[in-house]
Design an enzyme around this catalytic site. Structure first.
Site, PDB file in Angstrom:
ATOM      1  N   ARG A  73       0.878  -1.181   0.000  1.00 37.26           N
ATOM      2  CA  ARG A  73       0.000   0.000   0.000  1.00 37.26           C
ATOM      3  C   ARG A  73       0.908   1.222   0.000  1.00 37.26           C
ATOM      4  O   ARG A  73       1.662   1.438   0.953  1.00 37.26           O
ATOM      5  CB  ARG A  73      -0.911  -0.005   1.229  1.00 37.26           C
ATOM      6  CG  ARG A  73      -1.602   1.328   1.437  1.00 37.26           C
ATOM      7  CD  ARG A  73      -2.718   1.277   2.433  1.00 37.26           C
ATOM      8  NE  ARG A  73      -3.876   0.602   1.878  1.00 37.26           N
ATOM      9  CZ  ARG A  73      -5.090   0.630   2.413  1.00 37.26           C
ATOM     10  NH1 ARG A  73      -5.306   1.317   3.517  1.00 37.26           N
ATOM     11  NH2 ARG A  73      -6.091  -0.002   1.840  1.00 37.26           N
ATOM     12  N   HIS A  85      -7.161   0.957  -6.620  1.00 38.88           N
ATOM     13  CA  HIS A  85      -7.384   0.077  -5.459  1.00 38.88           C
ATOM     14  C   HIS A  85      -8.047  -1.214  -5.965  1.00 38.88           C
ATOM     15  O   HIS A  85      -9.212  -1.490  -5.679  1.00 38.88           O
ATOM     16  CB  HIS A  85      -8.272   0.799  -4.435  1.00 38.88           C
ATOM     17  CG  HIS A  85      -8.292   0.168  -3.079  1.00 38.88           C
ATOM     18  ND1 HIS A  85      -7.525  -0.931  -2.744  1.00 38.88           N
ATOM     19  CD2 HIS A  85      -9.002   0.484  -1.951  1.00 38.88           C
ATOM     20  CE1 HIS A  85      -7.753  -1.249  -1.480  1.00 38.88           C
ATOM     21  NE2 HIS A  85      -8.651  -0.414  -0.984  1.00 38.88           N
ATOM     22  N   GLN A 101      -9.979  -3.821  -3.682  1.00 36.01           N
ATOM     23  CA  GLN A 101     -11.294  -3.373  -3.235  1.00 36.01           C
ATOM     24  C   GLN A 101     -12.373  -3.790  -4.230  1.00 36.01           C
ATOM     25  O   GLN A 101     -13.415  -4.334  -3.865  1.00 36.01           O
ATOM     26  CB  GLN A 101     -11.287  -1.841  -3.081  1.00 36.01           C
ATOM     27  CG  GLN A 101     -12.606  -1.268  -2.608  1.00 36.01           C
ATOM     28  CD  GLN A 101     -12.941  -1.697  -1.193  1.00 36.01           C
ATOM     29  OE1 GLN A 101     -12.102  -1.604  -0.300  1.00 36.01           O
ATOM     30  NE2 GLN A 101     -14.149  -2.195  -0.973  1.00 36.01           N
ATOM     31  N   ASP A 121     -17.300   7.141  -1.659  1.00 30.88           N
ATOM     32  CA  ASP A 121     -16.022   7.006  -0.940  1.00 30.88           C
ATOM     33  C   ASP A 121     -15.720   8.374  -0.311  1.00 30.88           C
ATOM     34  O   ASP A 121     -16.411   9.370  -0.602  1.00 30.88           O
ATOM     35  CB  ASP A 121     -14.933   6.581  -1.944  1.00 30.88           C
ATOM     36  CG  ASP A 121     -13.576   6.288  -1.288  1.00 30.88           C
ATOM     37  OD1 ASP A 121     -13.514   6.184  -0.044  1.00 30.88           O
ATOM     38  OD2 ASP A 121     -12.578   6.171  -2.031  1.00 30.88           O
ATOM     39  N   CYS A 166     -16.336   1.705   0.365  1.00 33.05           N
ATOM     40  CA  CYS A 166     -15.185   0.848   0.653  1.00 33.05           C
ATOM     41  C   CYS A 166     -14.741   0.938   2.110  1.00 33.05           C
ATOM     42  O   CYS A 166     -14.050   0.047   2.585  1.00 33.05           O
ATOM     43  CB  CYS A 166     -14.034   1.217  -0.276  1.00 33.05           C
ATOM     44  SG  CYS A 166     -13.617   2.964  -0.233  1.00 33.05           S
ATOM     45  N   ARG A 199     -13.563  -8.714   1.090  1.00 32.14           N
ATOM     46  CA  ARG A 199     -12.137  -8.439   0.832  1.00 32.14           C
ATOM     47  C   ARG A 199     -11.330  -9.692   1.166  1.00 32.14           C
ATOM     48  O   ARG A 199     -10.403 -10.067   0.450  1.00 32.14           O
ATOM     49  CB  ARG A 199     -11.656  -7.264   1.711  1.00 32.14           C
ATOM     50  CG  ARG A 199     -12.218  -5.904   1.337  1.00 32.14           C
ATOM     51  CD  ARG A 199     -11.654  -5.403   0.027  1.00 32.14           C
ATOM     52  NE  ARG A 199     -10.195  -5.322   0.051  1.00 32.14           N
ATOM     53  CZ  ARG A 199      -9.496  -4.301   0.555  1.00 32.14           C
ATOM     54  NH1 ARG A 199     -10.116  -3.259   1.053  1.00 32.14           N
ATOM     55  NH2 ARG A 199      -8.172  -4.292   0.520  1.00 32.14           N
TER      56      ARG A 199
HETATM   57  N1   CP Z   1     -11.272  -0.288   2.153  1.00 29.68           N
HETATM   58  C1   CP Z   1      -9.995  -0.360   2.614  1.00 29.68           C
HETATM   59  O1   CP Z   1      -9.048  -0.585   1.872  1.00 29.68           O
HETATM   60  O2   CP Z   1      -9.897  -0.203   3.961  1.00 29.68           O
HETATM   61  P1   CP Z   1      -8.536   0.031   4.771  1.00 29.68           P
HETATM   62  O3   CP Z   1      -7.987   1.361   4.352  1.00 29.68           O
HETATM   63  O4   CP Z   1      -8.961  -0.011   6.212  1.00 29.68           O
HETATM   64  O5   CP Z   1      -7.588  -1.082   4.424  1.00 29.68           O
HETATM   65  N1  NVA Z   2      -9.996   6.633  -1.546  1.00 32.75           N
HETATM   66  C1  NVA Z   2      -9.656   6.178  -0.226  1.00 32.75           C
HETATM   67  C2  NVA Z   2      -9.895   4.713  -0.098  1.00 32.75           C
HETATM   68  C3  NVA Z   2      -9.611   4.128   1.250  1.00 32.75           C
HETATM   69  C4  NVA Z   2      -9.789   2.644   1.304  1.00 32.75           C
HETATM   70  C5  NVA Z   2      -8.205   6.517   0.080  1.00 32.75           C
HETATM   71  O1  NVA Z   2      -7.363   6.370  -0.816  1.00 32.75           O
HETATM   72  O2  NVA Z   2      -7.922   6.961   1.185  1.00 32.75           O
END
Ligand code: CP
Ligand code: NVA
Length: 312
Positions: free
Chosen positions: A112, A139, A142, A231, A271, A299
């Site tokens: 990440r 992502h 997701q 989101d 998400c 997930r």
């Molecule tokens: N939706 C998602 O990726 O959640 P986190 O940021 O908690 O991993």
């Molecule tokens: N768009 C959000 C998604 C989190 C799972 C972010 O990138 O923070």
């Protein structure tokens, strides 16, 4: 056992849904479904016994971290959490050296990151599969879990309409890369200046120009939709823009009134994490049409399919 994802002697990464065909995405979804059923029946096989996944996090996480780690445990393997202060990705040593070193220890890397090019670079230099656990651009994990959720709750994916309400961000981009390819119509409503990247919209329109609509009117996008998705207004890494975004996104809130425009049996998706004073009302997120905790659960099952197929 599925064969599509198996390239002889070659590793396969999961950095972007644009790299996966319709058939490969369905193969992942069918595998996820099988693993979910087997797990719930207590009949799971330890397909990844003795395998290790390194999980690099430059940003916080609840779902991604816990679902990947739990998934590896359930498949008989092990996961190592490498938080922002553990390896200081890109600061302490080059991404190339991180990728090459980790490849000597582990069977897969989940990352990440802030910059999408960083996960691409890890994939380029690693000899083991690299999975994108969220970047500023995409992502994909997701959307894999979300597709499983839609398939379960609606019985199909093809022919449905998903209204995206909010930022044209990473999650929206991954929807554009997978949805139209699977026969889903996307109606994307964003404030002006917050549209998804033109090259990703262009990619999505290759699967049918009529399957992608961009608008600045949330009511227009949601009208007649089967799925309403939103989101956060400011993603991780955009904290400094939060105030400006709060003003720009004021009309992009999924509440009961907006939801009434969707089909009566529409489902609501997010998400997570959610901000109940911003993009979604608590009563909608926790109401009868909400699928958000099914998404969170899926997930786990979707990523187990990914791990089982890529790390074998
Ligand atoms: N939706 C998602 O990726 O959640 P986190 O940021 O908690 O991993
Ligand atoms: N768009 C959000 C998604 C989190 C799972 C972010 O990138 O923070």
């Amino acid at each position: 056992m599925p064969a599509l994802l198996h390239l002889k002697g070659q590793k396969r990464d999961f950095v972007s849904l644009a790299d996966y065909s319709r058939e490969e995405i369905w193969e992942l979804l069918r595998t996820a479904k099988q693993l979910k059923v087997a797990h719930k029946a207590g009949q799971e096989r330890p397909a990844l016994r003795g395998k290790t996944l390194a999980m690099i996090f430059q940003k916080p996480s609840l779902r991604t971290r816990v679902s990947f780690e739990t998934g590896m445990t359930q498949l008989g393997g092990h996961a190592i959490y490498l938080g922002p202060d553990d390896i200081k990705l890109g600061v302490r040593e080059t991404l190339e050296d991180v990728a090459k070193t980790l490849s000597r220890y582990v069977d897969g890397i989940m990352a990440r990151v802030f910059a999408h090019r960083d996960v691409e670079e890890l994939a380029r230099h690693a000899s083991v599969p690299v999975i994108n656990g969220l970047s500023d651009r995409e992502h994909p994990c997701q959307i894999l879990g979300d597709l499983l959720t839609i398939w379960e709750l609606k019985g199909r994916v093809e022919g449905l309409t998903l209204a995206w309400v909010g930022d044209g961000n990473n999650v929206c981009h991954s929807w554009l890369q997978a949805g139209p390819k699977l026969g889903l119509t996307l109606k994307v409503a964003t404030p002006e200046g917050y549209e998804p990247l033109p090259e990703i919209v262009e990619y999505a329109r290759r699967f049918g120009p009529e399957r992608v609509t961009l608008t600045h009117d949330p009511a227009e996008a949601v009208s007649g939709a089967d799925v309403v998705y939103t989101d956060v207004w400011a993603s991780m890494g955009q904290e400094a823009e939060a105030e400006r975004r709060r003003k720009a996104f004021k009309a992009f809130r999924v509440n009961k009134e907006l939801l009434r425009r969707a089909k009566p049996d529409a489902i609501v998706m997010h998400c997570l994490p959610a901000h109940y004073d911003e993009e979604i009302a608590h009563e909608v997120a926790h109401g009868p049409q909400s699928a958000i905790f099914d998404q969170a659960e899926n997930r786990l099952h979707a990523q187990k399919a990914l791990l089982a197929l890529l790390l074998r």
